[in-house]
Design a protein around this motif. Structure first.
Motif, mmCIF file in Angstrom:
data_model
loop_
_atom_site.group_PDB
_atom_site.id
_atom_site.type_symbol
_atom_site.label_atom_id
_atom_site.label_comp_id
_atom_site.label_asym_id
_atom_site.label_seq_id
_atom_site.Cartn_x
_atom_site.Cartn_y
_atom_site.Cartn_z
ATOM 1 N N LEU A 108 0.848 -1.181 0.000
ATOM 2 C CA LEU A 108 0.000 0.000 0.000
ATOM 3 C C LEU A 108 0.889 1.238 0.000
ATOM 4 C CD1 LEU A 108 -2.956 1.108 0.293
ATOM 5 C CD2 LEU A 108 -2.492 1.249 2.749
ATOM 6 N N PHE A 109 0.603 2.181 -0.913
ATOM 7 C CA PHE A 109 1.338 3.441 -0.954
ATOM 8 C C PHE A 109 0.542 4.532 -0.250
ATOM 9 C CE2 PHE A 109 3.481 1.202 -4.345
ATOM 10 C CZ PHE A 109 4.782 1.669 -4.278
ATOM 11 N N ALA A 110 1.255 5.419 0.444
ATOM 12 C CA ALA A 110 0.602 6.521 1.152
ATOM 13 C C ALA A 110 1.487 7.753 1.102
ATOM 14 C CB ALA A 110 0.328 6.131 2.606
ATOM 15 N N VAL A 111 0.873 8.918 0.908
ATOM 16 C CA VAL A 111 1.603 10.184 0.922
ATOM 17 C C VAL A 111 1.788 10.596 2.375
ATOM 18 C CG1 VAL A 111 1.605 12.596 0.199
ATOM 19 C CG2 VAL A 111 0.625 10.847 -1.298
ATOM 20 N N SER A 112 3.042 10.815 2.773
ATOM 21 C CA SER A 112 3.331 11.068 4.188
ATOM 22 C C SER A 112 3.461 12.542 4.515
ATOM 23 C CB SER A 112 4.626 10.341 4.584
ATOM 24 O OG SER A 112 5.696 10.750 3.754
ATOM 25 N N SER A 113 3.004 13.401 3.623
ATOM 26 C CA SER A 113 3.070 14.834 3.891
ATOM 27 C C SER A 113 1.929 15.537 3.186
ATOM 28 C CB SER A 113 4.405 15.413 3.414
ATOM 29 O OG SER A 113 4.402 16.822 3.482
ATOM 30 N N ASP A 114 1.355 16.550 3.829
ATOM 31 C CA ASP A 114 0.288 17.339 3.209
ATOM 32 C C ASP A 114 0.776 18.750 2.896
ATOM 33 O OD1 ASP A 114 0.529 18.311 5.727
ATOM 34 O OD2 ASP A 114 -1.580 18.083 6.283
ATOM 35 N N ASP A 115 2.108 18.916 2.797
ATOM 36 C CA ASP A 115 2.703 20.212 2.481
ATOM 37 C C ASP A 115 2.463 20.534 1.007
ATOM 38 O OD1 ASP A 115 4.231 22.442 2.053
ATOM 39 O OD2 ASP A 115 5.999 21.688 3.097
ATOM 40 N N THR A 116 1.747 21.597 0.721
ATOM 41 C CA THR A 116 1.464 21.985 -0.660
ATOM 42 C C THR A 116 2.135 23.314 -1.009
ATOM 43 O OG1 THR A 116 -0.600 23.055 0.033
ATOM 44 C CG2 THR A 116 -0.742 20.761 -0.696
ATOM 45 N N SER A 117 3.211 23.647 -0.314
ATOM 46 C CA SER A 117 3.930 24.900 -0.571
ATOM 47 C C SER A 117 4.694 24.804 -1.890
ATOM 48 C CB SER A 117 4.902 25.190 0.573
ATOM 49 O OG SER A 117 5.891 24.185 0.653
ATOM 50 N N TYR A 118 5.414 25.870 -2.214
ATOM 51 C CA TYR A 118 6.155 25.949 -3.465
ATOM 52 C C TYR A 118 7.103 24.767 -3.654
ATOM 53 C CZ TYR A 118 9.826 27.510 -6.658
ATOM 54 O OH TYR A 118 10.755 27.576 -7.663
ATOM 55 N N LEU A 119 7.724 24.304 -2.574
ATOM 56 C CA LEU A 119 8.711 23.230 -2.667
ATOM 57 C C LEU A 119 8.148 21.866 -2.272
ATOM 58 C CD1 LEU A 119 11.953 24.936 -1.340
ATOM 59 C CD2 LEU A 119 11.379 24.324 -3.670
ATOM 60 N N TRP A 120 6.857 21.670 -2.448
ATOM 61 C CA TRP A 120 6.271 20.400 -2.016
ATOM 62 C C TRP A 120 6.877 19.209 -2.761
ATOM 63 C CZ3 TRP A 120 3.765 16.809 -5.006
ATOM 64 C CH2 TRP A 120 3.336 17.196 -6.288
ATOM 65 N N LYS A 121 7.289 19.418 -3.999
ATOM 66 C CA LYS A 121 7.853 18.310 -4.769
ATOM 67 C C LYS A 121 9.179 17.833 -4.186
ATOM 68 C CE LYS A 121 5.643 19.523 -9.144
ATOM 69 N NZ LYS A 121 5.831 19.903 -10.562
ATOM 70 N N ALA A 122 9.903 18.732 -3.555
ATOM 71 C CA ALA A 122 11.166 18.349 -2.931
ATOM 72 C C ALA A 122 10.954 17.749 -1.546
ATOM 73 C CB ALA A 122 12.086 19.556 -2.825
ATOM 74 N N LEU A 123 9.886 18.165 -0.877
ATOM 75 C CA LEU A 123 9.670 17.753 0.513
ATOM 76 C C LEU A 123 8.794 16.521 0.671
ATOM 77 C CD1 LEU A 123 9.045 21.311 2.016
ATOM 78 C CD2 LEU A 123 11.194 20.039 1.945
ATOM 79 N N VAL A 124 7.905 16.282 -0.286
ATOM 80 C CA VAL A 124 6.933 15.204 -0.136
ATOM 81 C C VAL A 124 7.614 13.833 -0.151
ATOM 82 C CG1 VAL A 124 6.447 14.898 -2.603
ATOM 83 C CG2 VAL A 124 4.667 14.388 -0.911
ATOM 84 N N LYS A 125 7.104 12.932 0.648
ATOM 85 C CA LYS A 125 7.592 11.553 0.697
ATOM 86 C C LYS A 125 6.408 10.614 0.505
ATOM 87 C CE LYS A 125 11.792 12.800 1.595
ATOM 88 N NZ LYS A 125 12.850 12.663 0.559
ATOM 89 N N ILE A 126 6.625 9.556 -0.261
ATOM 90 C CA ILE A 126 5.590 8.551 -0.481
ATOM 91 C C ILE A 126 6.091 7.246 0.135
ATOM 92 C CG2 ILE A 126 4.231 7.268 -2.155
ATOM 93 C CD1 ILE A 126 5.858 10.539 -3.172
ATOM 94 N N THR A 127 5.319 6.700 1.061
ATOM 95 C CA THR A 127 5.721 5.503 1.786
ATOM 96 C C THR A 127 5.067 4.272 1.180
ATOM 97 O OG1 THR A 127 5.897 6.786 3.823
ATOM 98 C CG2 THR A 127 5.823 4.393 4.045
#
Length: 215
Positions: A55-74
């Motif tokens: 099962l994949f899950a997005v571990s961050s709800d940060d939608t700021s300008y740099l969300w692509k750098a900060l987001v992690k998918i578990t």
């Protein structure tokens, strides 16, 4: 030689598609991609006789300008019997997009074979175990591109050892004084190391010790 050349060409083409996806992807688009991937994994789990599913899950709800750098998918390996998580694999966005593209493509091929009732070809390359192994492989791969723009190579490093291209990190420093990933405080652009002159781990440790002594 010809086989090696074709392999290199395919890798370049796949990476170009990942960069294209990365550039145009929105946060809502990521959530949709994760949902689509989980539907595929659920279908595979139902057809296999094993004790776990992925099962994949997005571990961050940060939608700021740099969300692509900060987001992690578990990627979670879940025990079907106990409904508990056995292992977790954390992927950044570029690595997740590679998994998403590969799995979607193979699943579409498998679905087509089923519709054509073609049982002469095997689909052993699309099993939960092999997918988990592929996640492990991609997770261990070294990514040299800047994790913010995915268009330029990382050419500067912070004291925390996280690296970016100059353009992105300078834009970030216009409004922030922290590392985009770990949020460690950075006292201005003077703390940037050019990767060609990147310090050793000992030098980084000495720097951090000195920084602590000043406080």
């Amino acid at each position: 030689m010809g086989h090696r050349y074709s392999t290199v060409v395919k890798t370049i083409q796949d990476n170009a598609l990942v960069i294209r996806d990365f550039t145009s992807l929105s946060y809502d688009g990521l959530i949709k991609a994760v949902e689509e991937l989980n539907i595929i994994l659920d279908d595979l789990a139902k057809s296999e006789k094993n004790d776990f599913q992925l099962l994949f899950a997005v571990s961050s709800d940060d939608t700021s300008y740099l969300w692509k750098a900060l987001v992690k998918i578990t990627c979670c390996k879940i025990n079907k019997t106990t409904n508990s998580i056995e292992t977790e694999k954390c992927l950044d966005l570029p690595r997740f997009l590679r998994i998403y593209r590969e799995l979607s493509k193979r699943y579409a091929k498998k679905s087509q074979l089923v519709q054509e009732d073609n049982t002469s070809e095997t689909n052993d390359d699309l099993t939960i175990s092999l997918i988990l192994s592929r996640v492990d492989e991609i997770q261990r791969e070294v990514v040299e591109e800047c994790c913010i723009c995915m268009e330029r190579n990382s050419d500067v490093s912070l004291a925390c050892a996280h690296s970016y291209c100059k353009e992105c990190i300078h834009l970030w420093f216009d409004e922030h004084n922290t590392c985009p990933i770990c949020r460690e405080t950075v006292e201005g652009r003077k703390e940037l190391w050019v990767l060609a002159d990147k310090p050793s781990q000992i030098e980084i440790a000495d720097y951090e010790m000195g920084f602590s002594d000043d406080h």
